[in-house]
Design a protein around this motif. Sequence first.
Motif, mmCIF file in Angstrom:
data_model
loop_
_atom_site.group_PDB
_atom_site.id
_atom_site.type_symbol
_atom_site.label_atom_id
_atom_site.label_comp_id
_atom_site.label_asym_id
_atom_site.label_seq_id
_atom_site.Cartn_x
_atom_site.Cartn_y
_atom_site.Cartn_z
ATOM 1 N N LEU A 663 1.270 -1.321 0.165
ATOM 2 C CA LEU A 663 -0.105 -0.463 -0.273
ATOM 3 C C LEU A 663 0.880 1.256 -0.130
ATOM 4 N N ALA A 664 0.090 2.694 -0.429
ATOM 5 C CA ALA A 664 0.881 3.602 -0.714
ATOM 6 C C ALA A 664 -0.073 4.360 0.694
ATOM 7 N N LEU A 665 0.593 5.306 1.491
ATOM 8 C CA LEU A 665 -0.234 6.812 1.756
ATOM 9 C C LEU A 665 -0.410 7.789 1.025
ATOM 10 N N ASP A 666 -1.501 8.509 0.864
ATOM 11 C CA ASP A 666 -1.218 9.255 -0.305
ATOM 12 C C ASP A 666 -1.081 10.742 0.840
ATOM 13 N N PRO A 667 -0.419 11.580 -0.303
ATOM 14 C CA PRO A 667 -0.045 12.773 0.655
ATOM 15 C C PRO A 667 -1.203 13.852 0.148
ATOM 16 N N HIS A 715 4.890 -5.247 7.744
ATOM 17 C CA HIS A 715 4.116 -5.423 8.473
ATOM 18 C C HIS A 715 3.488 -6.327 9.324
ATOM 19 N N VAL A 716 3.383 -7.388 10.045
ATOM 20 C CA VAL A 716 2.866 -8.544 9.876
ATOM 21 C C VAL A 716 1.478 -8.958 10.462
ATOM 22 N N VAL A 733 2.741 -4.323 3.460
ATOM 23 C CA VAL A 733 4.446 -3.003 3.220
ATOM 24 C C VAL A 733 3.299 -1.971 2.850
ATOM 25 N N VAL A 734 3.670 -1.072 3.339
ATOM 26 C CA VAL A 734 3.334 0.065 3.852
ATOM 27 C C VAL A 734 4.198 1.384 3.224
#
Length: 808
Positions: A663-667, A715-716, A733-734
């Motif tokens: 995933l990706a955090l959106d700025p 993370h798990v 995974v972030v």
Amino acid sequence: MDGVRRGLRTVARRLGLALALAAAAQPWAQAQAPVQVRASSDAFPPDYAAVRAAWRPSDARLLAADGRELQRLRTDFSGRRGDWLPLAEVSAALQRAVVASEDRRFYAHGGVDWLASVSAAWSSAWGTGARRGASTLSMQLAALLDPGLRRGPGGRGILQKLDQMQAAWALESRWTKSEILEAYLNLAAWRGELVGVDALSRVLFQKHASGLTFREAALAAVLLRGPNAPVPTLVQRGCALLRELGRPGECRGLRDFTQAALARAREARFDTPALAPHWARLLWEAGLADARGEIRSTLDRGLQAAAVRSVRRRLGELRGTGVTDAAVVVLDNRSGAVLAYVGSSGALSEAADVDHARAVRQAGSTLKPFLYALALDERRLTAASLLDDSPVGLDGGGGLYVPDNYDHRFGGWVSARTALASSLNVPAVRTLMLVGPDALAGRLTALGLPLARDGDYYGYSLALGSADVTLLSLANAYRALARGGDYAPVNLRARPGAEVQAGSRLYSSEAAWIVGDMLADRPARARTFGLDSPLTTRFWTAVKTGTSRDMRDNWCVGWSADYTVGVWVGNSAGASMRNVSGVSGAGPVWHDVFDWLYRDHVPPAPPRPPGVVERAVSFGEGLEPARIEYFLGDTAQARFAPPDARADPGRPRIAEPVDGTILALDPDIPWDRQRLRLRAVDAASRPVDDARWFLDGEPYGAGGAPDWAPRPGAHVFELRDAAGAVLDRARVVVRGARFAAGVPASIPTGLPDGTPAGAPDGTPAGAPDGTPAGTPDGVPARIPAGVLAGGRAGGRDPGNHSVPQGKH
């Protein structure tokens, strides 16, 4: 002696006419231009019947199976010619007007009007009165029949004029006056590219030639004298002719009438059927026209008209939803004949000339029947086999592929019958995992579908229709299932009711019949479509719908024992439709066509092959009601239950997030508003309320755990039982992101295992913003990242799709 006498008579005629012709013809300097004088009149005139038989319209004519006209296709652009009309089909007003304007003494002379010739010569010599030509209708027709007599750039010389008169005498000796007038009206050029009275009347006046009025006839007649004369000249001549015909009152408003008529010079022919333009073009390009330009097709005229009406009516009902185009194909299962072919919606279309039945579009869920038939044949599953309809993440080579159902809901364990009939996506992908993309791609290619790549290219998305197909090829592939797995190409030369077309077997008759039975099962498709929908008919039909990614295309294809019908709905530009799926877009047209086909009788269902075994079955955990099911030979069994339920019916698992999600955090979205949903289910895909969640080895919550505010790093998530044993695990995974207002202090800057941060926001180094290297934006090259927004990735479940999504 007879030959000598004929020669003397010819010389005498020429000598007697020379003086008059010298004045009536063009100036002497023009007469000196070299002209080929007719050597002999033995071959002239041709037989009237031969001239009429040799006439060719500028359009090819597509005929239905019963011989009635369906379509005209322009194939000759040297002139716009209609049909040859008998004199009885030309209005008396036009006949009178043409004779009065061109040859007043037509019925009195023998081919040459001596009075007109002398009058023309006198006017030319002394310059008195209106200058008029001396050519009779017979002389003009002779020039139309013999290219050597036609006026050249410098006009006709004396010798050519003498040959024209001699040809007119010969014509009058063999043809009747009615034949001469009829041929002249059909061969003469009227205005621009319009040749012949049929083209003139149907285009300029938008009516049949038999209905031309005196005003229309007068305008037509003066067009013969000056086909390209300006409007004022035509009005002046037309009004003079109307007075001569005793109709002076018709001169009122003649200018406006003339301008309106001439403005229609490029319009379509009046009262000409235009039901199958695309099929006419296809057959013409295939070289199926005869010497007369007629194309005899297998189309049923009534069915074709019904399909066109349905397309126009149903698309009218969808106005405002982004739908502009549609296509319909109806095939005869036995012979391969095309019974109906609608290539576009006509005036409703943004590209009416595009043949959408042969345009490649994404197939959506319409490929699923071929997948399940292959799995049945390979004994990898039965119609009652249970498939897990729950989230799954697959390594597609170019990214993590996470298929989703059309309604974004999962049903847990379902039978293959329900999965296919209700068009569930995840079970189809799991079935393709059993069969293999290469095997399915090879079978689809053998069915005539135009797949551009092999199975490895499409991957598991092929189960959901990521390949492009055409409606014609898709409908014919379904015809193979209707024929019991026997494939044969579309037969352009077949006739309905002909012998069964020879083909090649691609599926067993048993597998093809079971797939048809699954697609005809109303209760089995009720989960998605309900019991009453356009897919429901009053007779046996097997049907499948499909909607491509972003609702750009939707399909409905199905068959009965006799016919296969395919419908596509969308638009040429490929823009998305608004809330239009296969069942609401293409489905109603499909239903209309089948209703017309069986408007007066109910067909029987296809007979069950001997190799299909019937067995009563039941399902564990009450997953589906007990029923009678059908199997291939030795694959029959009486009870089906989920494997996990038999081993440990209470064991939960992680449904969301899917293991391996990135995933990706959106700025552009505040960090504290971004969430990842956590969900645990049991073996039957029912929610688990007492789950024990652990995040990176630390307790996170029990039961319905709250959504997680993701932080950059690896993370798990784990599910554990009361004794602390791990039941299921999901790795996430972030990817970090820079925020417009800076990195929130609440986001940890280190990884959970204590690894030092590689960037100010705590994400590993490798890109300018600290994201992992591998692609220009730092996303690992193997897996595309989803963007979290309110706990959903790109508006979907975590893990954005990297390939088109199939839908029902």
